[in-house]
Structure formats: structure tokens, C-alpha cells
Design a protein around this motif. Structure first.
Motif: not given
Length: 141
Positions: A67-96
Motif C-alpha cells: 500500500t506504500e507503493g513498494a515492491i517486496v520480493l522474498q527469495v529463499d531458493e538456495t542455502r546461500s545468502q549471496a545467491r538468494n540476494r542475486e536472484i532477488a535482484r535479477e527478479r526485480l530487474a526482470d519485472l521492471i
């Protein structure tokens, strides 16, 4: 800085990441390490996106748009925090990137004379089939 296209890049202040504990595989590691990523992008306040793109992004994001106008993406696909972070950023970029593509305007066309005649002929045949259904007056004496 998250680069979307050659002309559009998202500044770091527009993105905020929060690391949370993930469910799923990982053994005892799951209970100790926060590997899941919750990426929040302040889309409504973003100066890098024009209003039509924001409108399309809101429609594409669906439930992920707050409702505040933000997009929230949750990723917990891998056991690596760094990889989950990359996946979330890739998904946001694809969405945009999807929101950047303007849909083609539909040009209204008129049905052809042949298609109109075929439709009416099919309707009359179907009506005749239905009219033949019903009680049959038999000549049973």
C-alpha cells in the motif's frame, strides 16, 4: 546501483534488503543462519521510472505491491545468502524490464462478410436442431 537497461538504473537508496530465516532444506543450518532475502524496492518514490512504467509495474507486481507503493520480493531458493540476494535482484530487474515494454494498442477490425454469413448459417442450423428436440407425437393406437 542496479542496472536495468542502458538508460535506467536503480539507485541503492531505493533498495533495502532484510535477511530472514528460511524454511526448507539446510539441516540445522536453517535454524542458525538467515539465508532468505526480502528485497524491498520503493517503486512509487523512484525518480528513475516514468509514471506509465510505474502503472504497468504495479499491475505486474500484483500482491507484491504494498500500500506504500513498494515492491517486496522474498527469495529463499538456495542455502546461500549471496545467491538468494542475486536472484532477488535479477527478479526485480526482470519485472521492471517487463514493465518497460508498452503494450500494442489494439486496432478494432470489422468482421468479414463471409464470416458474418457463416455465423448466421451456423446459428440457424443450431436453432433447427434445437427446435427438432422435444415431444414427438406418436401414432400409437
Amino acid at each position: 546501483m542496479l542496472r536495468i537497461t542502458d538508460t535506467i538504473a536503480i539507485a541503492d537508496w531505493e533498495l533495502s534488503e532484510q535477511f530472514i530465516r528460511a524454511s526448507g532444506p539446510g539441516g540445522q543450518n536453517v535454524n542458525k543462519v538467515s539465508t532468505a532475502v526480502e528485497l524491498r524496492f520503493e517503486a512509487e518514490r523512484s525518480p528513475h521510472l516514468p509514471p506509465p512504467v510505474k502503472a504497468r509495474l504495479k499491475r505486474l507486481a500484483g500482491r507484491r505491491w504494498t500500500t506504500e507503493g513498494a515492491i517486496v520480493l522474498q527469495v529463499d531458493e538456495t542455502r546461500s545468502q549471496a545467491r538468494n540476494r542475486e536472484i532477488a535482484r535479477e527478479r526485480l530487474a526482470d519485472l521492471i524490464r517487463q514493465a518497460l515494454v508498452a503494450p500494442k494498442r489494439r486496432i478494432a477490425t470489422k468482421p468479414t462478410l463471409g464470416s458474418q454469413r457463416r455465423r448466421l448459417a451456423a446459428k440457424s442450423v443450431r436453432g433447427e436442431v434445437k427446435s427438432l428436440r422435444g415431444r414427438v407425437d406418436g401414432d400409437d393406437d
